[in-house]
Design an enzyme around this catalytic site. Structure first.
Site, PDB file in Angstrom:
ATOM      1  N   ARG A  11       0.811  -1.219   0.000  1.00  0.00           N
ATOM      2  CA  ARG A  11       0.000   0.000   0.000  1.00  0.00           C
ATOM      3  C   ARG A  11       0.846   1.273   0.000  1.00  0.00           C
ATOM      4  O   ARG A  11       0.562   2.196  -0.749  1.00  0.00           O
ATOM      5  CB  ARG A  11      -1.030  -0.056   1.134  1.00  0.00           C
ATOM      6  CG  ARG A  11      -2.200  -0.980   0.776  1.00  0.00           C
ATOM      7  CD  ARG A  11      -3.135  -1.172   1.932  1.00  0.00           C
ATOM      8  NE  ARG A  11      -2.438  -1.752   3.072  1.00  0.00           N
ATOM      9  CZ  ARG A  11      -2.876  -1.701   4.310  1.00  0.00           C
ATOM     10  NH1 ARG A  11      -4.004  -1.078   4.592  1.00  0.00           N
ATOM     11  NH2 ARG A  11      -2.206  -2.276   5.271  1.00  0.00           N
ATOM     12  N   ASN A  29      -7.544  -2.823   1.782  1.00  0.00           N
ATOM     13  CA  ASN A  29      -7.510  -4.289   1.742  1.00  0.00           C
ATOM     14  C   ASN A  29      -8.917  -4.858   1.777  1.00  0.00           C
ATOM     15  O   ASN A  29      -9.771  -4.355   2.500  1.00  0.00           O
ATOM     16  CB  ASN A  29      -6.796  -4.838   2.973  1.00  0.00           C
ATOM     17  CG  ASN A  29      -5.303  -4.639   2.900  1.00  0.00           C
ATOM     18  OD1 ASN A  29      -4.763  -4.347   1.837  1.00  0.00           O
ATOM     19  ND2 ASN A  29      -4.637  -4.792   4.026  1.00  0.00           N
TER      20      ASN A  29
END
Ligand code: ZN
Ligand code: ZN
Ligand code: FE
Length: 742
Positions: A11, A29
């Site tokens: 990320r 997520n």
């Protein structure tokens, strides 16, 4: 996007490239992977996507990317969104990652990190081994004792920095440090430590060194005196030592390395690869007559710094323990216990919270087979079709791992070991506690092996009296099935050393028709008495005697077989008496015991000093070039009586052991193939799942897989999950999840 993309710097990476291409939106997520929403210039978006495909962090494994148009939301910026679904929380914790190339560069030239032996970044460094609690933030790791200096903090906060949000970020000014301990003094300056390590190793000394997941003991792998001394002090008679090499070139001096093996050795997981040894030998005491070398490459900065200094390019780097106890993780224990057997002890002042052993793999038929699953692999989840939340699977006994369910994931613990060892069982209990905390797990449903005496069974029953029991070999097959996303009935071939059957006898050569709902036992090998029960597994000669007695009566005593020359007659008589009177002689159809028997018959291994030594030594002398096989009979079980008779006559004719071993292996392959064909004809099932410790045998598995594939079967084996008992807990959990599927 699907794949291993969580907790591996993915990320932050997305955030960085979104920033670079002036893209707005968000990343978050979900259970199956990662969702990225983007708004921006279309050309920039396509550059952004190709960047994801081509430059993602090394530990991120992208399985698939799918693109979809979405509604325009008008984002002001790009954000990393926290996930709210508790089932996703687990994915935050990645396995430990080997030092990356960029950090190795920084190690030479980045001012505050020159020679800094704990250098790391978003793409590399410790993870699982330092996690204490959830969520994965610095305060919840053993880095909490090291406040970041200004420089590190600015890197940590800078979006475009490679250390953006790297939780263990540290440098020479603020991070952990090594200390070299002698009985009479300590050294704390890294450059001086390296000089000392070089001196000790090149003089043939032994050093205990703290690794990522536990201590190692090391010495020059080409110095026989040093290795022998290490072996004696470790009380480890027959098990080969792992060797860390300075690079691929160094390995190639001693072992054959295929392209696939090279890729595995260099992967960020840095497992120990079992490679075929060349004639050019390491010290005799490293491999002890085995034809394989357990080789691996540096994965911590200290390993690189050390090899840079050394003239040696192969170091024994074996687990820092005595005998079969778990590896030592604690500085004080190391200074007490390992100091006694080493010339110096190298510690550092950061705690190892989660013990992880080096993982061990083998390449079989061009794919990785994990034999010991720990550093670099745990705690990566396996995704199941069914909900797993709240299920605890206790595993088996030997090479134990347990497994917990979160969402629809099954999370196997790191390799724990043999629970019969008191310290190991203690490790099991502690690891379970940590998993509860780190994964926010509360057991609601417990599943154990059918065996009432396994310590894991007791542990599970203490958690829940109503624990579900799963038959051992069914669990092996279920483990293989879910690893391969198979949910329909298969022919399950489950071969191993031991497992309690539902008829209370010892199984271990199971031809099953199985799915997650249940199984039917179609065939097995012939039952043979094991004189002395458990003792027979350490003294394979007993099983050889048992086989001979069953076929020849006492007549075999006149055959003058080599393997009996060192066994006192009185002991043999005692065993024959025990078999006659049925005193402590449980019968078993285990494949492992058949290998034991033949290994002893050939006088290859009559007494074994570690688990599965006899089959391993028997495999080591088998050769692909020898094609013949012996006779066997298929009744409602498979009898190898004709084979044993032919082996005896080969032995008496002076036929070479190498030939007999190969023909024996071929016989087992032939028998399994024939019986499976019978089952296929009867049932029409064309899919085969292979699991159980016996399939760690490369010779056997390669031949079988090839034969089955050529005959049009679909063959499924275990790769990421061990086919030995380390994979049992996954099967147990899958079967339990299937019972309560919603
Ligand atoms: Zn790095
Ligand atoms: Zn710093
Ligand atoms: Fe097993």
């Amino acid at each position: 996007m699907q794949g291993l993309v969580q907790g591996v710097g993915f990320r932050p990476f997305i955030y960085q490239i979104a920033h670079r291409y002036q893209i707005k939106g968000c990343v978050y997520n979900i259970t199956e992977g990662v969702i990225i929403k983007v708004e921006g210039d279309s050309e920039n978006i396509s550059r952004f996507i190709s960047e994801i495909k081509n430059n993602h962090p090394q530990a991120a494994e992208i399985v698939s990317i799918s693109l979809e148009d979405a509604r325009y939301e008008g984002y002001d910026e790009f954000q990393i969104k926290k996930s709210n679904d508790s089932s996703n929380l687990v994915s935050e914790i990645s396995p430990d990652i080997a030092t990356c190339e960029d950090c190795l560069e920084d190690l030479k030239q980045q001012k505050h990190r020159v020679n800094y032996p704990f250098i790391n970044c978003t793409n590399c460094g410790p993870r699982f081994s330092i996690v204490k609690d959830f969520p994965y933030d610095r305060v919840n790791t053993t880095m909490d004792e090291f406040p970041m200096c200004e420089k590190c903090e600015s890197e940590y906060k800078e979006i475009l920095d490679r250390r953006f949000h790297a939780q263990p970020v540290a440098c020479n000014d603020c991070g952990p440090k090594y200390t070299l301990h002698y009985p009479e003094k300590k050294i704390e300056i890294i450059e001086e430590i390296l000089v000392e390590l070089k001196r000790i190793l090149e003089e043939g000394g032994i050093i205990s060194i703290k690794g990522l997941g536990g201590f190692h003991i090391m010495c020059d792998a080409t110095n026989e005196k040093a290795v022998e001394r290490l072996r004696n002090s470790k009380k480890r008679e027959g098990k080969p030592f792992a060797v860390m090499f300075s690079g691929i070139d160094a390995i190639q001096k001693f072992a054959y390395v295929s392209d696939i093996e090279e890729k595995s050795l260099l992967s960020w997981k840095r497992p120990i690869n079992l490679l075929k040894a060349k004639k050019n030998k390491l010290a005799e005491s490293v491999c002890l007559g085995f034809d394989t070398i357990g080789a691996f490459l540096p994965y911590m900065p200290i390993h690189y710094l050390l090899f840079e200094k050394l003239d040696i390019d192969a170091l024994v780097l074996t687990s820092g323990n005595i005998s079969e106890e778990p590896i030592i993780t604690d500085n004080e224990d190391a200074l007490k216990i390992l100091a006694r057997i080493s010339d110096a002890v190298l510690t550092y002042n950061r705690e190892i919270y989660n013990r992880t052993d080096d993982s061990v793999i083998k390449i079989i038929n061009d794919s990785e087979q994990v034999l010991r699953r720990s550093r670099g692999y745990a705690p990566n989840p396996v995704y199941l079709k069914n909900k797993t939340e709240g299920i605890f699977a206790a595993g088996a006994e030997l090479v134990n791992c347990f497994c917990i369910g979160k969402g629809n994931q099954a999370i196997l613990s790191q390799h724990i070991g043999d629970l019969k060892n008191y310290e190991t069982f203690d490790f099991y209990k502690k690891a379970f506690k940590t998993f509860k905390k780190v994964f926010r797990f509360e057991p609601q449903l417990v599943v154990t092996d059918l065996h009432p005496d396994y310590l894991s069974t007791h542990f599970g029953e203490e958690l829940n009296k109503e624990a579900i029991k799963v038959q051992h070999h069914h669990a092996h097959i279920a483990s293989c099935m879910v690893e391969n996303e198979l949910y329909e009935p298969v022919i399950g071939l489950s071969f191993d050393g031991t497992g309690l059957g539902d008829d209370k006898t010892i199984w271990g050569s199971e031809f099953l028709i199985a799915d997650l709902d249940g199984y039917e036992r179609k065939f097995h090998f012939e039952y043979i008495e094991l004189p002395g029960g458990d003792k027979a597994t350490y003294e394979p000669w007993r099983i050889a005697v048992s086989n001979l007695y069953r076929i020849y009566g006492k007549e075999f005593l006149d055959f003058k077989l080599d393997f009996l020359k060192n066994i006192p007659n009185s002991q043999v008589s005692l065993i024959l008496h025990a078999i006659d009177k049925k005193i402590n002689c449980p019968a078993s159809c285990s494949a492992g015991r058949l290998f034991d028997a033949v290994s002893a018959l050939l006088n290859v291994c009559t007494l074994s000093s570690f688990h599965a030594e006899a089959p391993m030594r028997l495999e080591a002398i088998a050769s692909e070039e020898i094609k013949g096989f012996y006779d066997f009979e298929i009744k409602n079980y498979v009898s190898f009586k004709p084979m044993i008779q032919q082996i005896i006559s080969d032995l008496r004719d002076g036929i070479k052991k190498e030939v007999i071993s190969s023909k024996f292996h071929n016989t087992v392959v032939e028998a399994i193939f024939k019986v499976t064909n019978k089952i296929k004809i009867e049932t029409g099932i064309n899919k085969i799942a292979l699991s159980g410790g016996t399939f760690q045998n490369r010779y056997l598995l390669e031949k079988l897989e090839t034969m089955f594939s050529k005959s049009g079967y679909e063959v499924f084996t275990q790769n990421k999950i061990p086919c030995n008992d380390g994979g049992i807990a996954l099967g147990q959990l899958a079967i339990a999840a299937n019972m309560f599927k919603v």
